[in-house]
Design a protein around this motif. Structure first.
Motif, PDB file in Angstrom:
ATOM      1  N   PHE A  10       0.862  -1.311   0.178  1.00  0.00           N
ATOM      2  CA  PHE A  10      -0.123   0.031  -0.203  1.00  0.00           C
ATOM      3  C   PHE A  10       0.846   1.312   0.181  1.00  0.00           C
ATOM      4  O   PHE A  10       0.483   2.086  -0.733  1.00  0.00           O
ATOM      5  N   ALA A  11       2.131   1.407   0.946  1.00  0.00           N
ATOM      6  CA  ALA A  11       2.668   2.409   1.165  1.00  0.00           C
ATOM      7  C   ALA A  11       3.695   2.536  -0.245  1.00  0.00           C
ATOM      8  O   ALA A  11       3.869   3.722  -0.914  1.00  0.00           O
ATOM      9  N   LEU A  12       3.975   1.393  -0.640  1.00  0.00           N
ATOM     10  CA  LEU A  12       4.850   1.323  -1.993  1.00  0.00           C
ATOM     11  C   LEU A  12       4.183   1.783  -3.234  1.00  0.00           C
ATOM     12  O   LEU A  12       4.565   2.885  -4.065  1.00  0.00           O
ATOM     13  N   ARG A  13       2.764   1.684  -3.215  1.00  0.00           N
ATOM     14  CA  ARG A  13       1.846   2.437  -4.507  1.00  0.00           C
ATOM     15  C   ARG A  13       2.008   3.621  -4.282  1.00  0.00           C
ATOM     16  O   ARG A  13       2.114   4.360  -5.292  1.00  0.00           O
ATOM     17  N   LEU A  14       1.545   4.119  -2.994  1.00  0.00           N
ATOM     18  CA  LEU A  14       1.398   5.750  -3.012  1.00  0.00           C
ATOM     19  C   LEU A  14       2.748   6.318  -3.090  1.00  0.00           C
ATOM     20  O   LEU A  14       3.040   7.239  -3.732  1.00  0.00           O
ATOM     21  N   GLY A  15       3.928   5.781  -2.828  1.00  0.00           N
ATOM     22  CA  GLY A  15       5.162   6.225  -2.841  1.00  0.00           C
ATOM     23  C   GLY A  15       5.372   6.288  -4.358  1.00  0.00           C
ATOM     24  O   GLY A  15       6.206   7.114  -4.855  1.00  0.00           O
ATOM     25  N   ASP A  16       5.417   5.267  -5.225  1.00  0.00           N
ATOM     26  CA  ASP A  16       5.683   5.133  -6.567  1.00  0.00           C
ATOM     27  C   ASP A  16       4.841   6.003  -7.429  1.00  0.00           C
ATOM     28  O   ASP A  16       5.535   6.733  -8.419  1.00  0.00           O
ATOM     29  N   LEU A  80       8.573  -4.409 -10.257  1.00  0.00           N
ATOM     30  CA  LEU A  80       8.404  -4.344  -8.849  1.00  0.00           C
ATOM     31  C   LEU A  80       7.827  -3.022  -8.393  1.00  0.00           C
ATOM     32  O   LEU A  80       7.505  -2.615  -7.482  1.00  0.00           O
ATOM     33  N   PHE A  81       7.698  -2.036  -9.545  1.00  0.00           N
ATOM     34  CA  PHE A  81       7.123  -0.708  -9.256  1.00  0.00           C
ATOM     35  C   PHE A  81       5.780  -0.843  -9.526  1.00  0.00           C
ATOM     36  O   PHE A  81       5.205  -1.636 -10.533  1.00  0.00           O
ATOM     37  N   VAL A  82       4.900  -0.015  -8.607  1.00  0.00           N
ATOM     38  CA  VAL A  82       3.477  -0.312  -8.404  1.00  0.00           C
ATOM     39  C   VAL A  82       2.648   0.846  -8.589  1.00  0.00           C
ATOM     40  O   VAL A  82       1.389   0.919  -7.900  1.00  0.00           O
ATOM     41  N   ASN A  83       3.159   1.930  -9.351  1.00  0.00           N
ATOM     42  CA  ASN A  83       2.459   3.195  -9.534  1.00  0.00           C
ATOM     43  C   ASN A  83       1.248   3.111 -10.496  1.00  0.00           C
ATOM     44  O   ASN A  83       1.395   1.767 -11.503  1.00  0.00           O
ATOM     45  N   VAL A  84       0.307   3.724 -10.606  1.00  0.00           N
ATOM     46  CA  VAL A  84      -0.891   3.891 -11.561  1.00  0.00           C
ATOM     47  C   VAL A  84       0.023   4.260 -13.026  1.00  0.00           C
ATOM     48  O   VAL A  84       0.812   4.985 -12.915  1.00  0.00           O
ATOM     49  N   LEU A  85      -0.529   3.743 -13.887  1.00  0.00           N
ATOM     50  CA  LEU A  85       0.040   3.803 -15.383  1.00  0.00           C
ATOM     51  C   LEU A  85      -0.013   5.481 -15.684  1.00  0.00           C
ATOM     52  O   LEU A  85       1.017   6.015 -16.363  1.00  0.00           O
ATOM     53  N   MET A  86      -1.045   6.118 -15.360  1.00  0.00           N
ATOM     54  CA  MET A  86      -1.182   7.636 -15.412  1.00  0.00           C
ATOM     55  C   MET A  86       0.035   8.466 -15.144  1.00  0.00           C
ATOM     56  O   MET A  86       0.369   9.275 -15.875  1.00  0.00           O
ATOM     57  N   ALA A  87       0.570   8.089 -14.111  1.00  0.00           N
ATOM     58  CA  ALA A  87       1.808   8.664 -13.619  1.00  0.00           C
ATOM     59  C   ALA A  87       2.866   8.843 -14.303  1.00  0.00           C
ATOM     60  O   ALA A  87       3.759   9.579 -14.486  1.00  0.00           O
ATOM     61  N   GLU A  88       3.090   7.692 -15.049  1.00  0.00           N
ATOM     62  CA  GLU A  88       4.360   7.348 -15.858  1.00  0.00           C
ATOM     63  C   GLU A  88       4.173   8.007 -17.396  1.00  0.00           C
ATOM     64  O   GLU A  88       4.877   7.820 -18.468  1.00  0.00           O
TER      65      GLU A  88
END
Lengths: 252, 320
Positions: A10-16, A80-88
């Motif tokens: 959870f923290a990783l997703r928000l951080g990414d 291993l990166f778990v950000n939403v696609l929109m961010a990238e």
């Protein structure tokens, strides 16, 4: 999945989300249409680096293997990166960046408002601080959506194009998997599917005032939260992690 | 008769202006001032503003590759400061009756210049250290002196800018110090950056006093308070010791403390290179200008949209 494992992810997703979006925003450095916007966009990038530091640092703590925020940012592989696609997604032109910032900041406004009330004190504190920043980000992207949407014929067309192309990526914000459900139940973290209506109403109102059409395309793009990214992501990481790959033992 | 009156008014104005300068009073935007003074300041302040903005390019070149979150944060904050300095300085120049758009036009037409130092490339991460430590370090020496410059808005901008520049110099030095404590490869990178930036940093102070074409008026009007060579000596004196502390070698075999002068003597500066770069033939002149022009042109539709929107809103307000 234990609660600890869920909280880590959870923290990783928000951080990414913050880390990768800060990368895109920082690409505007010396590239913005006016000096004031160069400063504004890189200032948002700075906000997000700060947020990434807090959240990735917290993820490392929860994981308990001694990894720092920097280890997580610079020594992880793409899947291993778990950000939403929109961010990238790439900045393309200024309209595209503004549309991306509008969609994300409106979402984050509702999201962090709720996260600030969760039962995990660290996340709640980060959310409270973040919310102050998000209000600025949202005001900025809203103002520019109005200017570009209701500016000239060209700016209207560019802004509409950006809105249309980015829309299908927004559904991913509102997905909830086992991680989210577990923490919503245990720690009262945001129930993301329930934020969709707020987001749609808010965004539609801004687009309407900007004389833009709200797209009717479905939310088909997703995968980042589970490590399946766009082709753009590999290029972000190869650039961002270049020094740590070339000199793995060096400290800077 | 009319002509005589006009001449005597002009003479009074000039006398009044010179008395103010003599007393050490600041000249403010609404004060009358000789055309030459105004022109000199516009040239100098706009050059300074453009330098801040063009300087964002070599540093921006490393933002996405900064090796840690902290390093990226510091670098971005620093570049933001530079952009902010550009804004104050454009505003200071605007008080003299020129617009930012005109200044940018002059830059693109090659009529206005920016600091030559930014025509050199930032090739490895240590270059970000060298730019902060040496380039900003040299700029501070000049800017500290300009805090006492006679034009009020310029002098006040300098006071503010100096505070931030000293933070920049420290961050640059910290990068160099860290790399000198690191692996052999890191030390090589740091020394390589030192070798490439040292001489261009010395050139930032401009030609020797004997060859500097603008020195006369600038001194008389107290725009410039110390000479190129005096400022250069200050910079060398403080920097040599800083280099020694972290183990960097200054790439000048003739560098030697001169007890009698109380300054370091340095080797001959390659003025051919200086003039070659100033005249457009440095490693990055073309790249920097092309970049600035491209970004400016690509952003035109955004500026036009903002203006069109503003006019629409004003009309609506007027109608209601």
């Amino acid at each position: 999945m234990t609660q600890q494992e869920a909280l880590y992810k959870f923290a990783l997703r928000l951080g990414d989300n913050a880390l990768i979006r800060s990368y895109r925003l920082s690409e505007w450095c010396s590239n913005a249409p006016i000096l004031e916007e160069d400063l504004a966009l890189t200032n948002f990038a700075l906000d997000m680096i700060g947020r990434a530091q807090s959240l990735l640092g917290y993820a490392g703590e929860i994981e308990g293997k001694g990894r720092t925020a920097d280890d997580l940012a610079y020594k992880r592989n793409e899947q291993l990166f778990v950000n939403v696609l929109m961010a990238e997604l790439p900045n393309n032109d200024f309209a595209y960046t503004i549309a991306r910032e509008l969609f994300l900041s409106v979402y984050e406004y509702y999201y962090f408002t709720d996260l600030a009330k969760c039962d995990d004190p660290t996340l709640a504190a980060i959310a409270t601080k973040t919310l102050k920043e998000v209000k600025y980000h949202m005001a900025h992207s809203t103002d520019w959506t109005l200017r570009l949407g209701d500016g000239t014929e060209e700016s209207h067309a560019r802004m509409q194009d950006a809105v249309n192309k980015l829309w299908s990526y927004a559904g991913e914000f509102f997905e909830a998997d086992v991680v989210d459900v577990m923490l919503t139940n245990a720690l009262n973290t945001p129930d993301t599917p329930r934020l969709l209506k707020n987001w749609e109403d808010h965004t539609a109102a801004v687009l309407k005032e900007a004389t833009l059409r709200t797209p009717s395309v479905p939310f088909i793009q997703h995968g980042g939260r589970n490590g399946v990214h766009t082709e753009y992501m590999g290029h972000i990481l190869s650039e961002m992690q270049f020094l740590s790959h070339a000199y793995p033992d060096a400290s800077w | 008769m009319e002509l005589q009156e006009h001449t005597s008014v002009a003479a009074d104005m000039l006398r009044h202006f010179e008395e103010k300068i003599e007393r050490g009073d600041a000249i403010e935007p609404k004060d009358r001032m000789p055309d030459g003074y105004r022109k000199h300041l516009i040239r100098q302040i706009s050059q300074h503003a453009h330098s801040e903005v063009i300087g964002m390019q070599p540093e921006g070149n490393w933002v996405t590759r900064a090796p840690s979150l902290r390093a990226k944060q510091i670098l971005l904050a620093k570049i933001q400061d530079e952009g902010g300095h550009g804004l104050y300085l454009y505003s200071a120049a605007e008080t003299l009756g020129i617009s930012r758009a005109e200044m940018i036009e002059q830059l693109h037409a090659g009529k206005a210049k920016y600091s030559n130092i930014f025509n050199y490339p930032a090739l490895n991460w240590a270059d970000i250290g060298a730019i902060g430590w040496l380039v900003d370090g040299a700029a501070i020496v000049n800017q500290v002196s300009l805090q006492r410059t006679s034009y009020g808005p310029y002098s006040r901008a300098m006071v503010r800018i100096c505070k931030e520049e000293s933070f920049h110099q420290r961050q640059g030095y910290e990068i160099m110090a860290k790399m000198m404590k690191g692996s052999a490869e890191q030390r090589d990178m740091a020394q390589d950056a030192m070798n490439r930036w040292w001489w261009p940093a010395l050139m930032m102070f401009g030609p020797h006093d004997s060859d500097s074409p603008h020195t006369g008026d600038a001194f008389k009007w107290k725009i410039k308070r110390q000479s190129n060579d005096e400022l250069r000596a200050k910079f060398i004196d403080k920097t040599v010791q800083q280099a020694e502390v972290i183990g960097l070698t200054i790439p000048d075999k003739d560098l030697k403390w001169n007890e009698a002068r109380g300054h370091y003597d340095h080797g001959a500066i390659n003025w051919d290179e200086f003039y070659r770069v100033i005249n457009g033939n440095g490693p990055c002149n073309q790249q920097r200008m092309d970049h600035h022009k491209r970004v400016h042109a690509e952003g035109a539709w955004v500026r036009e949209a903002a203006e069109a929107y503003r006019i629409k809103k004003e009309k609506k307000l007027h109608l209601s």
